[in-house]
Design a protein around this motif. Structure first.
Motif, mmCIF file in Angstrom:
data_model
loop_
_atom_site.group_PDB
_atom_site.id
_atom_site.type_symbol
_atom_site.label_atom_id
_atom_site.label_comp_id
_atom_site.label_asym_id
_atom_site.label_seq_id
_atom_site.Cartn_x
_atom_site.Cartn_y
_atom_site.Cartn_z
ATOM 1 N N ARG A 34 0.825 -1.215 0.000
ATOM 2 C CA ARG A 34 0.000 0.000 0.000
ATOM 3 C C ARG A 34 0.859 1.264 0.000
ATOM 4 N NH1 ARG A 34 -3.307 3.272 3.743
ATOM 5 N NH2 ARG A 34 -5.055 3.954 2.470
ATOM 6 N N PHE A 35 1.964 1.260 0.757
ATOM 7 C CA PHE A 35 2.812 2.445 0.803
ATOM 8 C C PHE A 35 3.400 2.751 -0.573
ATOM 9 C CE2 PHE A 35 6.919 4.555 1.392
ATOM 10 C CZ PHE A 35 6.470 5.721 1.979
ATOM 11 N N ALA A 36 3.860 1.735 -1.288
ATOM 12 C CA ALA A 36 4.428 1.952 -2.618
ATOM 13 C C ALA A 36 3.379 2.518 -3.569
ATOM 14 C CB ALA A 36 5.002 0.651 -3.173
ATOM 15 N N ARG A 37 2.143 2.009 -3.482
ATOM 16 C CA ARG A 37 1.065 2.533 -4.338
ATOM 17 C C ARG A 37 0.754 3.976 -3.986
ATOM 18 N NH1 ARG A 37 -0.855 -2.634 -3.261
ATOM 19 N NH2 ARG A 37 -2.361 -1.881 -1.737
ATOM 20 N N TRP A 38 0.676 4.278 -2.668
ATOM 21 C CA TRP A 38 0.397 5.646 -2.247
ATOM 22 C C TRP A 38 1.518 6.581 -2.708
ATOM 23 C CZ3 TRP A 38 3.299 8.961 0.662
ATOM 24 C CH2 TRP A 38 2.703 10.188 0.932
ATOM 25 N N THR A 39 2.769 6.151 -2.558
ATOM 26 C CA THR A 39 3.905 6.974 -2.959
ATOM 27 C C THR A 39 3.857 7.297 -4.445
ATOM 28 O OG1 THR A 39 5.254 6.013 -1.206
ATOM 29 C CG2 THR A 39 6.423 7.101 -2.995
ATOM 30 N N ALA A 40 3.602 6.290 -5.269
ATOM 31 C CA ALA A 40 3.513 6.521 -6.718
ATOM 32 C C ALA A 40 2.405 7.511 -7.036
ATOM 33 C CB ALA A 40 3.272 5.196 -7.448
ATOM 34 N N TRP A 41 1.248 7.328 -6.417
ATOM 35 C CA TRP A 41 0.127 8.241 -6.643
ATOM 36 C C TRP A 41 0.490 9.663 -6.195
ATOM 37 C CZ3 TRP A 41 -2.613 11.017 -2.974
ATOM 38 C CH2 TRP A 41 -3.707 11.719 -3.468
ATOM 39 N N ALA A 42 1.092 9.803 -5.009
ATOM 40 C CA ALA A 42 1.432 11.125 -4.471
ATOM 41 C C ALA A 42 2.448 11.852 -5.352
ATOM 42 C CB ALA A 42 1.969 10.986 -3.044
ATOM 43 N N ILE A 43 3.456 11.148 -5.822
ATOM 44 C CA ILE A 43 4.470 11.769 -6.675
ATOM 45 C C ILE A 43 3.863 12.215 -8.001
ATOM 46 C CG2 ILE A 43 6.543 11.285 -8.050
ATOM 47 C CD1 ILE A 43 7.490 9.528 -5.682
ATOM 48 N N LEU A 44 3.054 11.364 -8.590
ATOM 49 C CA LEU A 44 2.518 11.662 -9.921
ATOM 50 C C LEU A 44 1.382 12.675 -9.921
ATOM 51 C CD1 LEU A 44 2.696 8.060 -11.333
ATOM 52 C CD2 LEU A 44 4.112 10.005 -11.995
ATOM 53 N N THR A 45 0.787 12.939 -8.775
ATOM 54 C CA THR A 45 -0.316 13.913 -8.730
ATOM 55 C C THR A 45 0.068 15.177 -7.967
ATOM 56 O OG1 THR A 45 -1.268 12.879 -6.750
ATOM 57 C CG2 THR A 45 -2.091 12.135 -8.901
ATOM 58 N N TRP A 46 1.303 15.263 -7.497
ATOM 59 C CA TRP A 46 1.744 16.403 -6.691
ATOM 60 C C TRP A 46 1.723 17.685 -7.508
ATOM 61 C CZ3 TRP A 46 6.874 18.875 -6.499
ATOM 62 C CH2 TRP A 46 6.984 19.767 -5.434
ATOM 63 N N GLU A 47 1.168 18.725 -6.925
ATOM 64 C CA GLU A 47 1.131 20.049 -7.542
ATOM 65 C C GLU A 47 1.755 21.032 -6.567
ATOM 66 O OE1 GLU A 47 -0.621 21.068 -10.477
ATOM 67 O OE2 GLU A 47 -1.245 19.060 -11.040
ATOM 68 N N LEU A 48 2.645 21.859 -7.048
ATOM 69 C CA LEU A 48 3.286 22.867 -6.214
ATOM 70 C C LEU A 48 2.323 24.036 -6.029
ATOM 71 C CD1 LEU A 48 6.025 23.377 -4.860
ATOM 72 C CD2 LEU A 48 6.726 24.559 -6.931
#
Length: 115
Positions: A34-48
């Motif tokens: 779950r952490f790896a999936r969350w990390t991938a999602w967070a990185i790819l959807t991150w907006e500054l």
């Protein structure tokens, strides 16, 4: 900031999964927990945020970082032989970089937030 079309092809493929949120990564190889999936999602959807865009930042990066390969980033300085955890593996390079960055601040002072 790099847009989605500038991501490496493997990340572009993963970005398609972000529409379904973290659950969209369920069947992706290498994202088994779950952490790896969350990390991938967070990185790819991150907006500054607009506020964060106005903050001066400096980027120190290791040339052997396999988590964020050097070809995918635009650092201010590169640490030869450095990987992903520079403070642990190259503390002298990190300290020297921070000292140089500190001198670039107005009056050589680090801005402090009011509490």
């Amino acid at each position: 900031m790099r847009g989605p079309s500038e991501l490496p092809a493997n990340l572009q493929a993963l970005r398609a999964h972000t529409q379904a949120g973290e659950a969209g990564f369920e069947g992706v190889p290498l994202l088994k927990n779950r952490f790896a999936r969350w990390t991938a999602w967070a990185i790819l959807t991150w907006e500054l945020s607009p506020a964060a865009q106005s903050v001066q930042t400096w980027h120190l990066h290791g040339d052997l970082d396999s988590t964020f390969p050097i070809g995918n980033v635009h650092p201010d300085e590169i640490v030869p032989g450095g990987g992903h955890v520079l403070p642990m593996t190259h503390p002298d390079a990190v300290e020297a970089f921070l000292r140089r960055a500190h001198r670039l601040l107005p009056c050589g002072k680090i801005p402090m937030s009011s509490q």
